[in-house]
Design a protein around this motif. Structure first.
Motif, PDB file in Angstrom:
ATOM      1  N   TRP A   1     132.178  78.180  86.935  1.00 39.43           N
ATOM      2  CA  TRP A   1     131.260  77.036  86.841  1.00 39.43           C
ATOM      3  C   TRP A   1     130.180  77.116  87.926  1.00 39.43           C
ATOM      4  CZ3 TRP A   1     129.878  73.198  83.703  1.00 39.43           C
ATOM      5  CH2 TRP A   1     129.144  72.133  84.236  1.00 39.43           C
TER       6      TRP A   1
ATOM      7  N   ALA B   1     131.400  75.298  78.838  1.00 30.34           N
ATOM      8  CA  ALA B   1     131.584  75.661  80.254  1.00 30.34           C
ATOM      9  C   ALA B   1     132.252  74.522  81.009  1.00 30.34           C
ATOM     10  CB  ALA B   1     130.244  76.006  80.882  1.00 30.34           C
ATOM     11  N   ARG B   2     131.812  73.307  80.781  1.00 31.20           N
ATOM     12  CA  ARG B   2     132.425  72.156  81.459  1.00 31.20           C
ATOM     13  C   ARG B   2     133.920  72.073  81.163  1.00 31.20           C
ATOM     14  NH1 ARG B   2     131.122  66.777  78.673  1.00 31.20           N
ATOM     15  NH2 ARG B   2     132.704  67.700  77.314  1.00 31.20           N
TER      16      ARG B   2
ATOM     17  N   ARG C   1     131.720  67.932  87.525  1.00 30.02           N
ATOM     18  CA  ARG C   1     132.307  69.173  88.022  1.00 30.02           C
ATOM     19  C   ARG C   1     131.697  69.626  89.352  1.00 30.02           C
ATOM     20  NH1 ARG C   1     134.828  73.722  84.595  1.00 30.02           N
ATOM     21  NH2 ARG C   1     135.563  73.962  86.744  1.00 30.02           N
TER      22      ARG C   1
END
Length: 272
Positions: A153, A144-145, A176
């Motif tokens: 996100w 996901a990052r 993030r």
């Protein structure tokens, strides 16, 4: 990079000789035979908890079981030279997966070829109501990052906050952080306060670099009316931000300022 050999080393350090023989017999098969092996893993591999913690490709194996690890390893043995055949074989597994299979597939995303192709599968996992499937994408998984848009996100992080899940286990949480997420956390807090509820104190760590007049009002609210954990979180935000009024607010709360100076609390202690 091919991570198969590293994953196999981990399997060999934990599995029995009989299990290792089964894995080595299956890992050289065709796409179809590897698909079958993936499904039948629990018949031949134990669910013993993995006993090592060293990550591979930034993937932590905390709380993994051996059968999950073997399934991920088998996925890395799929021939990826033909994108169409490769993605079709794995898509078939996704489409027919029961919960444990789905967890393994999501856990394998950092090791699969053509990462952009799997983004929809990953964002679907965020929307899943099946806890272990959501946890597989949210926690200790760098996919996901590395590949989510800001919108995707933020949805992942907010779902964790909404369900009081441990955001500290999200890979890339600090790097993030963004203004839209900070504003959404503020809005969620207002909704909760109106209903006589709160958000998890650790969520406020994500607003420190995005302080504005409105969010500062939230921090003041926490300092004045929050529980002990909320007040500690607010004090840490005031320490981390460059917002001048927040610095003044911390000076006005000498007890919290002294505790921070003496390292009585930090984000990790709030999270625990």
């Amino acid at each position: 990079m091919n991570y198969s050999s590293l994953l196999l080393d981990k399997i060999q350090s934990q599995a029995s000789s009989k299990e290792i023989s089964w894995v080595e017999m299956k890992d050289k098969g065709s796409l179809q035979s590897l698909q079958t092996a993936f499904v039948t893993v629990p018949r031949f591999i134990s669910k013993d908890k993995i006993q090592f913690t060293s990550p591979i490709n930034e993937v932590s194996f905390d709380n993994w079981t051996l059968d999950r690890l073997v399934r991920v390893y088998l996925l890395t043995k799929f021939d990826s030279s033909d994108k169409s055949s490769y993605t079709k074989a794995i898509d078939t597994l996704f489409d027919t997966a029961e919960n444990n299979e789905a967890v393994a597939l999501i856990s394998a995303l950092p090791f699969l070829a053509y990462p952009d192709y799997w983004i929809l599968r990953a964002t679907n996992a965020v929307r899943s109501n099946i806890g272990p499937v959501f946890d597989a994408i949210a926690f200790e998984n760098p996919f996901a990052r590395n590949h989510f848009s800001d919108l995707a996100w933020n949805q992942l992080v907010l779902k964790c906050i909404f369900n009081d899940k441990p955001i500290n286990k999200i890979e890339g949480l600090a790097e993030r952080a963004n203004q839209e997420l900070a504003t959404s956390i503020s809005n969620l807090a207002h909704e909760r306060w109106s209903a006589g509820r709160t958000i998890p104190s650790q969520a406020w760590r994500l607003v420190s670099q995005f302080m504005n007049d409105e969010i500062f009002k939230d921090i003041q609210h926490l300092l004045s009316f929050g529980n002990e954990s909320d007040r500690m979180a607010a004090a840490l935000v005031c320490t981390e931000t460059d917002f001048p009024e927040a610095k003044k607010a911390l000076v006005s709360n000498e007890d919290l300022q002294l505790k921070i100076a003496n390292k009585v609390f930090n984000w990790q202690k709030i999270e625990n």
